[in-house]
Enzyme design. Structure first.
Site, PDB file in Angstrom:
ATOM      1  N   HIS A 174       0.736  -1.308   0.055  1.00  0.00           N
ATOM      2  CA  HIS A 174      -0.114  -0.133   0.054  1.00  0.00           C
ATOM      3  C   HIS A 174       0.866   1.232   0.089  1.00  0.00           C
ATOM      4  CE1 HIS A 174      -3.571   2.662   1.442  1.00  0.00           C
ATOM      5  NE2 HIS A 174      -2.180   3.282   1.842  1.00  0.00           N
ATOM      6  N   GLU A 175       1.754   1.487   0.851  1.00  0.00           N
ATOM      7  CA  GLU A 175       2.655   2.600   1.093  1.00  0.00           C
ATOM      8  C   GLU A 175       3.465   2.855  -0.237  1.00  0.00           C
ATOM      9  OE1 GLU A 175       1.951   4.594   3.143  1.00  0.00           O
ATOM     10  OE2 GLU A 175       0.702   3.639   4.450  1.00  0.00           O
ATOM     11  N   HIS A 178       1.843   4.282  -2.924  1.00  0.00           N
ATOM     12  CA  HIS A 178       1.670   5.773  -3.038  1.00  0.00           C
ATOM     13  C   HIS A 178       2.994   6.125  -3.688  1.00  0.00           C
ATOM     14  CE1 HIS A 178      -1.535   6.473  -0.419  1.00  0.00           C
ATOM     15  NE2 HIS A 178      -1.160   6.028   0.647  1.00  0.00           N
ATOM     16  N   TYR A 189      -3.996  15.047  -2.711  1.00  0.00           N
ATOM     17  CA  TYR A 189      -4.302  14.199  -1.304  1.00  0.00           C
ATOM     18  C   TYR A 189      -5.354  14.908  -0.632  1.00  0.00           C
ATOM     19  CZ  TYR A 189      -3.486  10.779   1.984  1.00  0.00           C
ATOM     20  OH  TYR A 189      -3.300   9.549   2.801  1.00  0.00           O
ATOM     21  N   GLU A 198      -5.712   7.044  -1.866  1.00  0.00           N
ATOM     22  CA  GLU A 198      -5.763   6.006  -0.848  1.00  0.00           C
ATOM     23  C   GLU A 198      -6.190   4.533  -1.547  1.00  0.00           C
ATOM     24  OE1 GLU A 198      -4.711   5.497   2.194  1.00  0.00           O
ATOM     25  OE2 GLU A 198      -3.580   7.208   1.980  1.00  0.00           O
ATOM     26  N   ASP A 271      -9.141  14.529   8.111  1.00  0.00           N
ATOM     27  CA  ASP A 271      -8.369  13.432   7.132  1.00  0.00           C
ATOM     28  C   ASP A 271      -8.425  13.849   5.933  1.00  0.00           C
ATOM     29  OD1 ASP A 271      -7.215  11.260   6.478  1.00  0.00           O
ATOM     30  OD2 ASP A 271      -8.862  10.143   6.366  1.00  0.00           O
ATOM     31  N   HIS A 276      -9.324   8.625   3.862  1.00  0.00           N
ATOM     32  CA  HIS A 276      -9.133   7.119   4.246  1.00  0.00           C
ATOM     33  C   HIS A 276     -10.344   6.461   4.317  1.00  0.00           C
ATOM     34  CE1 HIS A 276      -5.144   8.551   5.412  1.00  0.00           C
ATOM     35  NE2 HIS A 276      -4.819   6.945   5.160  1.00  0.00           N
TER      36      HIS A 276
END
Length: 356
Positions: A174-175, A178, A189, A198, A271, A276
């Site tokens: 996942h990271e 990005h 974002y 995301e 957020d 998210h």
């Protein structure tokens, strides 16, 4: 560096701020202490990322004799400090050591590299063999993992709510995804474009886990971060692509707030506009498309999503409708008027997102 508007790295964490906010208000100091420290650390790292965006990121070191199509992984140990990257713990091709966290990080970097190279023809996250760096044992009781625009960073968790963040390979994927977004569509974002940012990371994180396990779409659990929650927590993961809103329901952690369809879209200023939270909607669309098509999800549904992310037509501030429309276009371009087009179109219909 990107197909849209220039290089704008963002600070992206796997645990959303709203979860840490909730934990920071707990009565138990074993819960609220680590959560508050994590929020402070995340705020600092987020500010550093903004400054880097203004002044420019340092050049990434490359090796003149690097072989194309081969990973270049380095895992560092922060020793529970916060100076990055830390002390080198394992480099490319070196044998595993005694630290399981280092070994998991190294393997997760490799699994991510393999999926993008072997299935999508992409040499590392930038497409040009970018070295993959990760730091483990970051800070004390740090309840997060993040991509800071240059490298991966993993906390060990507090042992009360979260466990070691290298446990879940989809978190690593996942990271790093990005980073792929950063070097391609560079999605803003905030709001729906941030939720797409995301969601794309959840999609490829899930695909990396399924690829590593050799699972079909039907066999996969479609959970993001399974194994991260400590035994005291009532829940299975951070998010569910199959059933958004059901990943956890806990007295301390709260209830998973993700919607599955536009009927329950959450409008919030927190957020970054709920990036998210509302990512559950495009997540669910991908799950529906992939399971309708069956087989390995990276082969058709994943290819369509990858085509959109890297195709150059996705605006930085794309909304759900824009992304959905491009997936329909990509499905038609790659597969014609067949089952893929039908599956993608109906998936977006079922989550309430229009395609033009």
């Amino acid at each position: 560096m990107t197909t849209n508007g220039g290089f704008q790295p963002v600070f992206c964490t796997i645990v959303p701020p709203h979860v840490l906010d909730r934990l920071s208000q707990a009565d138990d100091p074993l819960v609220h202490g680590p959560a508050r420290r994590t929020l402070r650390r995340d705020a600092y790292e987020r500010t550093q990322r903004r400054l880097t965006t203004v002044v420019g990121a340092p050049a990434v070191a490359t090796l003149a004799d690097a072989e194309p199509g081969k990973p270049r992984r380095t895992v560092y140990d922060a020793g529970h400090g916060t100076d990055l990257p830390g002390e080198k713990a394992r480099g490319e091709g070196e044998e595993p050591g005694q630290d399981a966290t280092v070994n998991r990080a190294y393997a997760g970097l490799g699994a991510t590299f393999d999926l993008f190279l072997k299935e999508f023809g992409r040499d590392s996250i930038d497409g040009s063999g970018l070295p993959l760096d990760a730091t483990v044992h970051y800070d004390r009781d740090y309840n997060n993992a993040f991509w800071n625009g240059e490298q991966m960073v993993f906390g060990d968790g507090d042992g009360e709510i979260f466990l070691d963040f290298t446990i879940a390979v989809d978190v690593i994927g996942h990271e790093l995804a990005h980073g792929v977004t950063q070097y391609t569509a560079n999605l803003d974002y905030f709001g729906q474009s941030g939720a797409l940012n995301e969601s794309v990371s959840d999609v490829f994180g899930a695909l990396i886990k399924q690829y590593t396990l050799g699972q079909t779409a039907e066999e996969a659990d479609w959970l993001i971060g399974a194994g991260l929650l400590a035994p005291r927590v009532t829940g299975t993961a951070l998010r569910s692509m199959k059933e958004p809103g059901t990943a956890y329901d806990d007295d301390v952690l709260g209830k998973d707030p993700q919607p599955a369809t536009m009927d329950d879209y959450v409008r919030t200023g927190r957020d970054n506009g709920g990036v998210h939270i509302n990512s559950g909607i495009p997540n669910h669309a991908f799950y529906l498309a992939a399971t309708t098509l069956g087989g390995h999800a990276w082969e058709r549904a994943g290819q369509i999503w990858y085509d959109v992310l890297t195709g150059g037509e996705l605006d930085q501030n794309a909304q759900f409708t824009d992304f959905a429309t491009l997936t329909v276009k990509a499905a038609r371009a790659r597969y014609g008027e067949g089952a893929e087009l039908v599956a993608v179109t109906k998936a977006w219909e079922r989550v309430g997102v229009r395609t033009l």
